[in-house]
Structures are given as C-alpha cells and as structure tokens.
Write an enzyme that holds these catalytic residues in place. Structure first.
Site, short mmCIF file in Angstrom:
data_model
loop_
_atom_site.label_atom_id
_atom_site.label_comp_id
_atom_site.label_asym_id
_atom_site.label_seq_id
_atom_site.Cartn_x
_atom_site.Cartn_y
_atom_site.Cartn_z
N HIS A 146 41.80 26.33 -29.01
CA HIS A 146 41.72 26.00 -27.17
C HIS A 146 40.45 27.40 -27.32
CE1 HIS A 146 43.73 28.19 -23.41
NE2 HIS A 146 42.16 29.15 -24.71
N GLU A 147 40.33 28.28 -28.44
CA GLU A 147 38.89 29.03 -28.56
C GLU A 147 37.84 27.92 -28.98
OE1 GLU A 147 39.33 31.89 -27.60
OE2 GLU A 147 41.95 31.39 -27.74
N HIS A 150 36.49 26.79 -25.70
CA HIS A 150 36.02 27.49 -24.80
C HIS A 150 34.38 27.68 -25.17
CE1 HIS A 150 39.12 29.26 -22.24
NE2 HIS A 150 39.43 29.68 -23.48
N ASP A 157 40.70 28.68 -18.69
CA ASP A 157 41.52 28.70 -19.38
C ASP A 157 42.39 27.52 -18.17
OD1 ASP A 157 41.78 29.69 -22.08
OD2 ASP A 157 41.44 31.68 -20.59
#
Length: 904
Positions: A146-147, A150, A157
């Site tokens: 998930h990170e 980014h 998000d």
C-alpha cells in the site's frame, strides 16, 4: 551490536542533509533494486528487527507481484544500521523510527507532489514491523505494498477519515473502493466504564450518520479490490481498475487524480511502460546489511585559465574556506585535488579532528589559475586519493568547474563503477553541460552559481554540502546569505535571528571584491562584537562566536564603496537533545522543457513537527543573471498538495532563457509562525476500527486522535536559507516569450447547500499563469452524472457567472448560485466543476469535482428508541446483506433486541 553484526559490512555512505529526492531505486527486469531501509538511531537496538524487516519485504514482494499482474517485485534491499545508533540517514526510501506521537504506529508515506508523482519516503515504526499492530493495520507485507504504491506511483488513499460516508441518490454510502466491499454501520458508545454497540442514527439536517459512526467490514469478503482502501482484507489482491473503481467516493484518490482508478495511474507510470508480465516466478528479495562509516570527501577543483576571469578563483577560495572551516563535520576525512589540463593532488585524505586540520586544508586551496580543462583527470585522481585509505564506494566527490570539456563522457563508466557520490557545482555560463549527468547517475546534488557575486551562489552551493547522515546536532545550518553592491560609502544593514534551537559554532562570514569594508556587529544585548579574522588575500573576514551564541536578533552594518559585499551566517544545534529548525528545499524535476511548469518546495520542520505560517520565498536565478522571487505557500492549493503540513510550494513559470537556473530559499518565522506538535494526516494504510466475525463485532482500540488544531501558538522566530540545487531549462523561445501557461487547476473546490435550494461554492483562486496573476473568468458547469461532468464538461449545463470576477491568485473565492434548468429535488446528487480561463483564452484543467446531495428531512421525525433500548448492550448484530445503501427515508428504529436488517 548484536549477533547479526558479523554479516554487516561498513559502508562509507554520506549524502546531503535534506536530499530526500536522491533515491537510487531502479527497475531492472521487473525487479526493484537499490531500496534503502534505514533504522533511526533512537530505535533501541534489537537484532530481531532486522529479520522482521526481511520478512515484511519478502511477504510484500509476493503480494506486489500478484497485485500488479506479475509485473513487479522487490529484488534487493539494503538495511542501513547506524554504527553507534547516533546517526540518521535522511535519504532512505523507508525510515524505521519510533512513533510520533507515542502510540501512533500508522504506516505512512510523505507525498509532496500531485497525482502520478513519486513520494518522498515511507515511515514505519518498530512495533508495526514486529507485528504488534496486525489487528489495526493487517499484515505488514500488505501494508508495505500500500505504501509502495504511494511512494513509487503517486496514487492516493481510497478511504477518508474526515468524511467516512456520503449520500448517493438519497442513500448513505460508506467511502470505499470497490463499492462491493461489505460491512455494517455501527457506533461504539461508552459510559461509566462500560461500552456497547448500536446502529448509527442519522443527522436530520445532513441526512448522514452521526459523529463516530464506523463502517465495520466483514472479515470474509469476495471482492478483490482495492489495495488502496483495505489491503488487510484477505480477498483483496488488486488495485481498483476503471471497471470497479468507485468514482463517487469523496476520497483523495478521486480528488487528486480526476476520478481515475489507482490502476489507471499505475498503468501510466514509467515503471509500467518498461515492463511486461513475468512468465516465471521471481526469486525472493536479497538483503544487504550496511553501516554508516566516517564521511569521506574529496574536493575536485577547477584551476584552469578560465577560473582567472571574473574573480572566480577568489570566490572558489572563499566558498572552499567556508566548507573546510565550518560545513564539513568533525571526524570527516577530507582530501583535495585540483585540475587544469592534468590533475594535481593538493592534499591526501586527513581526518578533521581540530581547527588546525581545517586550517591545513584551507591553505591548500588553489592560488593561481592556468591551462585547459580535464575533468576526468581530476576525478581519476580523486579516486586514487580515496583508495589509499578507503574504498570509493559511498565516498563523496565535490566537483567544481567553470569550463567546457568534450571528453567528460569518457569516464562515465569509471564513475559508475566507483560507487562514489558526485556533487557538482557549475560555475558561470560555460560550465560543461554533462555535469548534471554525473550528479544524476551517482545520486549527488547538482548546483549552479552565476558570476553575480551579490547573489552569493558559490558560497550557498558549498554551504549545502552538510551531511545528511551525521547526527542532526552536528550539521551546519545556514541562517543567512545575502549580498549587495555598494557605492559612495553606502551601508549594508540588516539583522539575523539566532533562535533557541541553534547557536553552537555560529560563524559570521563577510566577503568583498575590492577593499576590506567597515564591519560592525552587535549581539542581542547591544554589545558590539570584535575579533574578526581578516584574510586580505582571499578578501574575506570571519568571526566564530565562542560557546552558544545569544538567542535573539543580531544586528550588522557593513560600509564600503564601489564594490560588492556578501554576508553568510551559519550555526549548529544548540543542544543535542533539542532538534533544530531545518529548511530543506528542492524542485520537482532537474530538467524542465518549456512550457512545462516547475514546482519549488521547501519543507520546514523542527524534528518531526511542521512549522506553519512562516514567510517563505524562493530566489530563482537564470544563467542570464535575472532573479525571480517566488512566495511559497502552504495553503493546499495550486502546486501545494496539502494545507498546513509544513511543506511550502509554488509553480515557477518565469523562464527567460535556456540553460541552468539556481534555486535558493529564505524562510522567516515571526509572530504568526507556529509549530505543530504532531505530524498531520499523511497518505497511509487504513486504521481498522474493528471487524465482524461470526456476526460478532470485534473492536480495536480507538485510533490515536490526531488533532488538526494541535498547534502551539507560541511564536516561532527564526531565519534560515537553503539551497534548492539547480535545474536546466530547454525549448525556451526568444523574447518576447509567448503566454503559453494556462491558469492552474483548482484542487480544493467545496460545495454546500445553503438555504434549502442555493449552492455555496468555495475555492482558492488560480492565476493567469498557474498560480500567478489573475485569471480572466471562470466557467462553472453542473451535472447529475459525475462521469458526464468529467468526460463531457463542455456539454454540461453552464452556470451564469456574469457577476463572478476572479480575484488574484491564492485568494479565497466564494460563489452562491441556484441551479436552474435542472431537476434538483429530494435525493438528487449534483456535481459541480470549474474551469479557469486566462486573457488569451487558455483554459485550466477541470477542477476537482464537488458534490451536493439534496436532503429534505421527513415531516415526521423517526421514532426515537426508549432509554432502555439505546443503552442496552448490543454484542451481536446479525446481518443478511451488508452493503451500506440504506435509503434515508426508510430508516426505522422501532426494532429492538437483535436487529435483523436487510439492506437493498
């Protein structure tokens, strides 16, 4: 250290303070290489943490491979271990540090840019990596992916902690992606030490749920997307695509990326374009354990004939003395090589342990200039100097030149193989065009200094070479840098603020071009300071303040005639336990092709705490010597991604020529400046409030509160200057330069229903050229279809804006209108977007899409449960179908006990 130390090799690795953008991650045959995970020195020594990092990345690699259709995996990772747990690597891609504030273990990623732009760094805590937060964030490997999305691909998000629900066609929906994810809407109430769970009630005014209502997910799901919403759910193994993306959800991904799904953004990335799906299973990641060694620096300085012109050689000596006497840290090893047509070793590596060591090196700076320019000779000689004591891997070379050299590419392979980091300083308009390639291929800093002495560019370039890996208390911090050309015994007067976070090793440095000026300096108590060391040969004078400089405003007056003076003030942290206020600045790219705008950033922090409401300006100087002043803003509009996060930003569009531009940032704190005690909400994994297992709701502890208004209003007075490096512009047309820059995109449009049928819009005004000047007019259009408004904006219904006159850029705009020629009744969703137009009819991108949902409360209020019913514990809530699409006019609260709810 621990038993793992035997497998660690010492890495002489030092990058510059604040050089966050110098990531060395590369994509090689589908695998990411060069990832650096650094452990903060404040983390207690724990050998198990190393294995936990390895386990997390290994799990993440498999998850990433599946999530991207076998396109990407993690190939090798370096884990950076501080040698004495007192150093810190500021350039790492992933930082493992204790939570700030304590108890807040949320994994997050710094994102300064907009959609599709790489992030700065991932932040993780030891407790998160150790698996102590599984219930709150899910498996570490999944959260890491998930990170990574980014960091690497610039997606955002798909949840919204500030707005967890929204109205769609008169029904309350949870913010999520995809919309098929199931759960139920409940609130946890606690009184007198006991807690109970109940259904959320809705607000009669807004039609939305009460404060504290949570969308609690079923533990068993069938949906496969999306990782940017709830990667912790077992079934979720994909990013949302255009087919299943929830375009209506008011989340940051939709706001920042024009309703595009995360997979669409990833698909547009350079990484995606370089790869095809793998047909074989890749190996597990490999890991290297590294430790920071002593800083190794070799100065490689041009003394060719061209350095004799324009006072360049003398300016090199002034800047070199600042670096040797002040900037480079104690304990560092420093050598020096000069070059013309050949290389000359001025000094072998010596360790800086005292002032006499610094003086020894300063005396070896070049005194005369002649001959041609052979940059490769200088670099090869530097490699030899370093290798006499240390390997070149991770060492630093500071390369300054003002001349052209068409043979420089001949040593590119040697540079790559050396593993050295090369920081380049281009002096004057004719410095070799290939210099930036050396910085780029080695992760070094690139700077440019013009021949305009009053801009102090060369001293700024050398002052920026403070280590980013040493203890923050040892770093040199520039408080002031300015210059002025004086005539007829004029005075250069000013003040410098020494705040309580700095004051150790404070140095005042004055330079001149002709004759020594009169120098007057007073401390904050009004006491006149003497004792300047004057070097008439180098045309400079300096004063080192003993001990800790007095806190407050220092005043200076310099008098001279027919010459240029400069003043530079540097200092260090006053206390090893009190983080100093720091300013790090950069641009979003190293090369800019007209008419593409460039973004300048300044990140102001005290430790992890952002500094708000400072006065921040960027000075951008072209190779022509023209300087443009930009006010940088932290307003969450235009180039600035997030309001009040301590990152100040602005577009630069005022190009005047092709070639190099230097960037310098000045930051001042005064009566309005304030420090935020906590880090504001960043891009990061969703905190899981709880989950439903066998019809039972299992609650997690409440998410640590992040108070947005948690600002210390005690004024923060300080002054700082910071080099933002340099960039190279191309394709700039000859004057007069045509107006090819449109107004900036409006990114903070908000809409509310006012008085029943009126709609109130607010946004930050763009300018004529991005966020500069004043736009000519606005086009506002509305639709009941969010996709029609995005994809067919010009065909959507236009609002009459005859009375709406644009304000100057960065002003607040307010506009009230009544929808006409459109059905706007109870349950109607209306979508609004704006386009700004400039005086030559260039149009901005369409704004973020705002929405309003008309909700007319029922005439008869819903039946209110009795006190016994509202206070009764509710351990079991049975759910048949859990898609949260409750029609607001059909909510009835007359069931008691176990509520059997079927949601259509």
């Amino acid at each position: 250290m621990g038993p793992f130390k035997s497998s660690v090799f010492i890495l002489i690795l030092h990058l510059l303070e604040g050089a966050l953008s110098n990531s060395l991650i590369q994509l090689n045959n589908n695998g990411y290489e060069g990832i650096v995970v650094a452990i903060d020195p404040n983390v207690p020594e724990d050998e198990t943490l190393i294995q936990q990092i390895k386990d997390m990345v290994t799990q993440a690699s498999l998850y990433l491979l599946e999530a991207t259709g076998k396109r990407f995996y993690f190939k090798n990772v370096a884990i950076l271990i501080p040698e004495t747990w007192k150093t810190k690597a500021d350039y790492a891609d992933v930082l493992v540090a204790e939570s700030t504030p304590p108890g807040n273990d949320e994994p997050y990623t710094e994102q300064m840019g907009n959609c599709g732009e790489k992030g700065e760094r991932i932040h993780l805590t030891p407790d998160f990596i150790a698996g102590k937060k599984l219930a709150e964030y899910g498996p570490q490997g999944r959260a890491f992916v998930h990170e990574w999305a980014h960091l690497r691909w610039g997606v955002f998000d798909e949840y919204n902690n500030d707005e967890k629900f929204y109205l769609s066609n008169g029904r309350i929906q949870a913010v999520r992606c995809s919309a098929g994810i199931t759960g139920t809407n409940v609130v946890k109430k606690c009184q007198g030490g006991s807690c109970y769970t109940k259904r959320c009630t809705f607000n009669k005014v807004t039609g939305l749920y009460e404060k504290g209502c949570e969308f609690v997910l079923q533990s068993r799901q069938t949906e496969k997307a999306s990782i940017m919403f709830a990667q912790h759910v077992d079934s979720i193994v994909e990013f949302c695509t255009e087919q299943n993306h929830n375009k209506e959800a008011p989340n940051k991904q939709n706001q920042k990326c024009n309703l595009r799904s995360t997979w669409e953004v990833i698909r547009d990335s350079e990484d995606f374009k370089k790869t095809t799906p793998m047909t074989t299973q890749p190996p597990n990641p490999t890991f290297s354990l590294l430790q920071i060694g002593q800083r190794i620096v070799c100065l490689v300085l041009d003394k060719s004939g061209s350095m004799a012109t324009g006072n360049r050689l003398n300016r090199l000596n002034q800047a070199g003395q600042l670096f040797l006497l002040q900037t480079v840290e104690l304990g560092s090893w420093v050598g020096m090589v000069t070059f013309d047509s050949a290389a000359h070793v001025q000094n072998e590596l010596i360790q800086i342990n005292s002032g006499s060591d610094r003086d020894t090196l300063a005396k070896r700076l070049p005194a005369a200039a002649s001959g041609g320019t052979s940059i490769c000779s200088g670099l090869r000689s530097a490699f030899t100097v370093i290798r006499k004591k240390y390997p070149t891997d991770g060492s630093e070379i500071v390369l300054l030149t003002d001349g052209e050299d068409n043979t420089i590419s001949g040593c590119f392979n040697e540079v790559k193989q050396s593993g050295a980091i090369i920081h380049t300083v281009a002096l004057g308009p004719s410095a070799a065009q290939e210099l930036e390639e050396l910085s780029k291929m080695t992760g070094g800093l690139q700077t440019y200094a013009s021949d305009q002495v009053q801009n102090n560019g060369l001293i700024d370039a050398f002052g920026a070479l403070s280590s980013g890996n040493g203890a923050v208390s040892q770093r040199s911090i520039q408080l002031e840098s300015k210059g002025l050309t004086l005539q007829n015994s004029q005075w250069m007067n000013g003040t410098v603020i020494v705040d309580s976070t700095v004051g150790k090793d404070t140095l005042f440095l004055i330079t001149w071009t002709m004759q020594p000026p009169q120098i007057l300096l007073w401390d904050p108590s009004g006491q006149k300071q003497g004792g300047f060391v004057v070097d008439k040969n180098t045309k400079m004078a300096y004063l080192q303040i003993p001990g800790i400089a007095k806190v407050g405003t220092w005043k200076y007056s310099l008098q001279a005639s027919s010459q240029t003076l400069t003043l530079t003030v540097t200092s260090r942290a006053s206390n090893a336990t009190l983080p100093p206020i720091t300013v790090t600045s950069k641009t979003n790219k190293d090369t800019s092709k007209f008419p593409s705008p460039l973004v300048v950033y300044a990140n102001i922090r005290q430790g992890a705490s952002p500094i708000l409401r400072a006065s921040v300006t960027a000075l951008i100087e072209s190779v022509n010597g023209k300087t443009v002043t930009l006010e940088l803003l932290d307003n969450g509009a235009g180039a600035d991604a997030t309001k009040d996060d301590g990152v100040y930003s602005r577009y630069f569009t005022t190009y005047d020529t092709n070639g190099r531009y230097s960037v310098k940032v000045r930051a001042l704190g005064g009566v309005n400046a304030a420090r935020r005690r906590v880090i504001p909400q960043q891009s990061g994994a969703l905190y899981i409030p709880g989950w439903i297992e066998n019809d039972e709701i299992q609650w997690n502890p409440p998410r640590p509160e992040i108070n947005k208004d948690d600002v210390q209003h005690k004024q923060v007075c300080f002054s700082r200057t910071s080099s933002g490096g340099s960039f190279v512009a191309s394709d700039v047309p000859n004057a007069p330069i045509p107006d090819l820059f449109p107004p900036g995109q409006i990114t903070d449009l908000k809409a509310e229903i006012h008085g029943g049928s009126l709609i109130n819009l607010t946004w930050t005004a763009p300018g004529d050229d991005y966020d500069h000047g004043t736009a000519h007019k606005y086009i506002i259009r509305i639709s009941t279809s969010i996709l029609d408004l995005r994809d067919k904006f010009n065909e959507s219904l236009q609002v009459n804006t005859t009375a709406l006159i644009p304000k100057e850029a960065n002003s607040e705009e307010v506009f009230l209108f009544k929808p006409e020629n459109i059905t706007f009744e109870n349950g109607t969703d209306l979508f609004i977007a704006i386009q700004a137009v400039d005086k030559v009819d260039l149009k901005s991108e369409i704004s973020n899409i705002a929405r309003v949902s008309l909700f007319i409360p029922p005439q008869t209020p819903p039946e209110t449960p009795s006190p016994d019913e509202t206070s009764a514990p509710c351990p079991n809530i049975h759910i048949n179908s859990t898609i949260p699409g409750i029609h607001i006019l059909k909510i009835m609260w007359k069931w008691i006990g176990e509520l059997q709810l079927s949601i259509a």
